[in-house]
Design a protein around this motif. Structure first.
Motif, PDB file in Angstrom:
ATOM      1  N   GLY A  64       0.810  -1.209   0.000  1.00 43.11           N
ATOM      2  CA  GLY A  64       0.000   0.000   0.000  1.00 43.11           C
ATOM      3  C   GLY A  64       0.842   1.257   0.000  1.00 43.11           C
ATOM      4  N   LEU A  65       1.920   1.257   0.792  1.00 48.27           N
ATOM      5  CA  LEU A  65       2.815   2.419   0.824  1.00 48.27           C
ATOM      6  C   LEU A  65       3.579   2.576  -0.485  1.00 48.27           C
ATOM      7  N   ARG A  66       3.959   1.454  -1.096  1.00 47.71           N
ATOM      8  CA  ARG A  66       4.663   1.525  -2.380  1.00 47.71           C
ATOM      9  C   ARG A  66       3.788   2.205  -3.432  1.00 47.71           C
ATOM     10  N   ARG A  67       2.535   1.790  -3.514  1.00 43.16           N
ATOM     11  CA  ARG A  67       1.626   2.393  -4.492  1.00 43.16           C
ATOM     12  C   ARG A  67       1.364   3.867  -4.168  1.00 43.16           C
ATOM     13  N   ALA A  68       1.177   4.154  -2.885  1.00 47.37           N
ATOM     14  CA  ALA A  68       0.933   5.533  -2.477  1.00 47.37           C
ATOM     15  C   ALA A  68       2.124   6.419  -2.819  1.00 47.37           C
ATOM     16  N   SER A  69       3.338   5.892  -2.651  1.00 47.43           N
ATOM     17  CA  SER A  69       4.540   6.664  -2.955  1.00 47.43           C
ATOM     18  C   SER A  69       4.610   7.014  -4.433  1.00 47.43           C
ATOM     19  N   ILE A  70       4.279   6.057  -5.293  1.00 53.30           N
ATOM     20  CA  ILE A  70       4.285   6.321  -6.735  1.00 53.30           C
ATOM     21  C   ILE A  70       3.255   7.384  -7.090  1.00 53.30           C
ATOM     22  N   ALA A  71       2.075   7.284  -6.484  1.00 53.65           N
ATOM     23  CA  ALA A  71       0.982   8.211  -6.810  1.00 53.65           C
ATOM     24  C   ALA A  71       1.222   9.620  -6.282  1.00 53.65           C
ATOM     25  N   THR A  72       1.911   9.743  -5.145  1.00 51.85           N
ATOM     26  CA  THR A  72       2.072  11.058  -4.529  1.00 51.85           C
ATOM     27  C   THR A  72       3.296  11.812  -5.044  1.00 51.85           C
ATOM     28  N   ASN A  73       4.334  11.105  -5.439  1.00 50.48           N
ATOM     29  CA  ASN A  73       5.571  11.775  -5.857  1.00 50.48           C
ATOM     30  C   ASN A  73       5.399  12.366  -7.249  1.00 50.48           C
ATOM     31  N   LYS A  74       5.713  13.649  -7.387  1.00 51.49           N
ATOM     32  CA  LYS A  74       5.474  14.313  -8.665  1.00 51.49           C
ATOM     33  C   LYS A  74       6.338  13.749  -9.792  1.00 51.49           C
ATOM     34  N   ALA A  75       7.395  13.035  -9.451  1.00 49.84           N
ATOM     35  CA  ALA A  75       8.243  12.430 -10.484  1.00 49.84           C
ATOM     36  C   ALA A  75       7.609  11.179 -11.084  1.00 49.84           C
ATOM     37  N   THR A  76       6.678  10.569 -10.372  1.00 47.88           N
ATOM     38  CA  THR A  76       6.076   9.311 -10.843  1.00 47.88           C
ATOM     39  C   THR A  76       4.548   9.341 -10.892  1.00 47.88           C
ATOM     40  N   SER A  77       3.940  10.426 -10.454  1.00 45.24           N
ATOM     41  CA  SER A  77       2.485  10.464 -10.296  1.00 45.24           C
ATOM     42  C   SER A  77       1.712  10.367 -11.605  1.00 45.24           C
ATOM     43  N   ASP A  78       2.373  10.663 -12.733  1.00 42.66           N
ATOM     44  CA  ASP A  78       1.675  10.532 -14.012  1.00 42.66           C
ATOM     45  C   ASP A  78       1.258   9.094 -14.294  1.00 42.66           C
ATOM     46  N   GLN A  79       1.911   8.127 -13.657  1.00 38.11           N
ATOM     47  CA  GLN A  79       1.493   6.738 -13.814  1.00 38.11           C
ATOM     48  C   GLN A  79       0.056   6.538 -13.359  1.00 38.11           C
ATOM     49  N   ASP A 208      -0.130   8.695   8.121  1.00 40.22           N
ATOM     50  CA  ASP A 208       0.551   9.848   8.694  1.00 40.22           C
ATOM     51  C   ASP A 208       1.424  10.468   7.618  1.00 40.22           C
ATOM     52  N   VAL A 209       1.777  11.739   7.824  1.00 40.51           N
ATOM     53  CA  VAL A 209       2.461  12.533   6.806  1.00 40.51           C
ATOM     54  C   VAL A 209       3.777  13.065   7.349  1.00 40.51           C
ATOM     55  N   ASN A 210       4.794  13.012   6.512  1.00 37.76           N
ATOM     56  CA  ASN A 210       6.073  13.666   6.800  1.00 37.76           C
ATOM     57  C   ASN A 210       6.099  14.985   6.030  1.00 37.76           C
ATOM     58  N   PRO A 211       5.887  16.119   6.710  1.00 38.80           N
ATOM     59  CA  PRO A 211       5.810  17.405   5.992  1.00 38.80           C
ATOM     60  C   PRO A 211       7.123  17.821   5.348  1.00 38.80           C
ATOM     61  N   ASN A 212       8.217  17.199   5.718  1.00 38.59           N
ATOM     62  CA  ASN A 212       9.491  17.510   5.082  1.00 38.59           C
ATOM     63  C   ASN A 212       9.521  17.048   3.625  1.00 38.59           C
ATOM     64  N   ARG A 213       8.538  16.242   3.235  1.00 35.60           N
ATOM     65  CA  ARG A 213       8.469  15.730   1.862  1.00 35.60           C
ATOM     66  C   ARG A 213       7.503  16.538   0.992  1.00 35.60           C
ATOM     67  N   ASN A 214       6.994  17.649   1.509  1.00 32.04           N
ATOM     68  CA  ASN A 214       5.978  18.412   0.771  1.00 32.04           C
ATOM     69  C   ASN A 214       6.433  18.830  -0.622  1.00 32.04           C
ATOM     70  N   SER A 215       7.701  19.192  -0.754  1.00 32.57           N
ATOM     71  CA  SER A 215       8.191  19.675  -2.047  1.00 32.57           C
ATOM     72  C   SER A 215       8.214  18.581  -3.104  1.00 32.57           C
ATOM     73  N   GLU A 216       8.131  17.316  -2.675  1.00 27.75           N
ATOM     74  CA  GLU A 216       8.162  16.187  -3.607  1.00 27.75           C
ATOM     75  C   GLU A 216       6.781  15.781  -4.092  1.00 27.75           C
ATOM     76  N   LEU A 217       5.736  16.360  -3.487  1.00 27.71           N
ATOM     77  CA  LEU A 217       4.377  15.898  -3.764  1.00 27.71           C
ATOM     78  C   LEU A 217       3.826  16.461  -5.065  1.00 27.71           C
ATOM     79  N   ASP A 218       3.071  15.638  -5.769  1.00 23.61           N
ATOM     80  CA  ASP A 218       2.286  16.114  -6.893  1.00 23.61           C
ATOM     81  C   ASP A 218       1.266  17.122  -6.368  1.00 23.61           C
ATOM     82  N   GLU A 219       0.859  18.066  -7.215  1.00 21.65           N
ATOM     83  CA  GLU A 219       0.050  19.203  -6.777  1.00 21.65           C
ATOM     84  C   GLU A 219      -1.351  18.838  -6.315  1.00 21.65           C
TER      85      GLU A 219
END
Length: 344
Positions: A64-79, A208-219
């Motif tokens: 679940g976290l692996r899929r969430a990471s792909i979806a949330t990261n702006k480098a991979t969220s287009d998938q 839970d959220v790590n706010p230090n990762r905000n800059s990596e998130l898709d919009e």
């Protein structure tokens, strides 16, 4: 001592937890302090490793976290969000309707999410990211102890997240949120391990959220910026202050977080019209704020008031209405999001 186990891609941590299960309590939820299990504690580490290796929840949470990471990261969220026209429109909608800016509540509240246009009720205005997933499970006492066993577990998505959650335990997190519970009426990441025909209940799932990762998130992943329009901080907690909190929070509330698509995704949907320039507010609920007050014993007495129970029921009704609104207005997006996640 009861404990929560946190794992970050194979790294083991044992976290003593004095909190009871998630309910109105003086400790709140997952109020814990991180302690790394190292080689000098070989016997304890070995015991913990055996527990984790035999834990059937772990691969489900990890996936679940692996899929969430792909979806949330702006480098991979287009998938995910470029996989269908409906998801492309949803992402563009959130980008056009909202912006992150300093909260109108003041510096202590940090950033908030604001409407950049007039927004009608029943509009999705963001998704809620997740850099950690966990469940809460309490088991009967063993032969060696009279205490209930707290078998709760969290896993973090990366070593960076693990370090953040060591320093910022889930029990103190302003971002901790239930992502699956019976009221949500959807299949949890953990549902396959339980047989409802035998009255087995899937434990609540949290993110839970790590706010230090905000800059990596898709919009589109901005829901964690949304504040509560009221609080119980810096006030004497009693029946009157709790009632006043709900009056103020309900008045300010113009959106709520709901399950959307596959577990563990949450979306935020407006519950009333929001004018251009207004800040989006939800209600964290009194249980969250009771976990933050300085005198939890006094708060425990106040939490049992009849008025509080009425407010909780009303909040549940609002949530149900919001879920029904999303199922009607965003059925294609929800279905496409489910399919996109399954394809990751």
């Amino acid at each position: 001592m009861r404990s929560i186990i946190i794992i970050a891609l194979g790294t083991l941590l044992c976290i003593p937890n004095g909190a009871s299960s998630f309910a109105p309590s003086k400790h709140g939820c997952f109020r814990a302090r991180s302690i790394r299990v190292n080689s000098s504690e070989e016997s304890e580490a070995d015991t913990t490793t055996v527990t984790i290796q035999s834990n059937p929840f772990l691969p489900l949470l990890s996936d679940g976290l692996r899929r969430a990471s792909i979806a949330t990261n702006k480098a991979t969220s287009d998938q995910v969000f470029a996989s269908s026209p409906s998801l492309q429109r949803l992402r563009q909608q959130v980008k056009q309707l909202t912006k992150v800016a300093p909260s109108s509540l003041g510096e202590h509240a940090g950033n908030g999410l604001f409407a950049t246009k007039n927004i009608k009720a029943g509009t999705i205005v963001g998704l809620y990211p997740a850099q950690a997933l966990g469940y809460e499970l309490v088991a009967p006492p063993t032969d060696d102890s009279d205490e209930m066993q707290d078998l709760s577990m969290f896993i973090a998505g990366s070593n960076e997240d693990e370090l953040y959650f060591q320093a910022n335990p889930h029990g103190n997190s302003p971002y901790l949120h239930a992502t699956d519970q019976p009221l949500f009426q959807r299949q949890s990441l953990l549902s396959s391990l339980f047989d409802e025909s035998k009255d087995e209940m899937t434990p609540p799932l949290y993110l839970d959220v790590n706010p230090n990762r905000n800059s990596e998130l898709d919009e589109i992943w901005t829901s964690h910026y949304i504040n509560d329009g009221a609080s119980l901080l810096n006030t004497k907690v009693d029946g009157d202050s709790i009632e006043q909190y709900y009056v103020q929070s309900t008045k300010a509330k113009n959106c709520c977080h709901i399950p959307f698509g596959p577990s563990p995704i949450l979306a935020t949907i407006t519950t009333k019209k929001v004018k251009k320039g207004e800040e989006l507010f939800t209600s964290y609920g009194v249980v969250y704020w009771l976990g933050s007050v300085e005198d939890p014993d006094e708060a425990d007495v106040a939490v049992m008031t009849e008025k509080l129970q009425e407010q909780i029921v009303e909040s549940a009704r609002d949530l149900q209405k919001a879920m029904e609104s999303a199922s009607t207005g965003y059925s294609n997006e929800s279905s496409d999001l489910d399919q996109a996640f399954n394809n990751l």
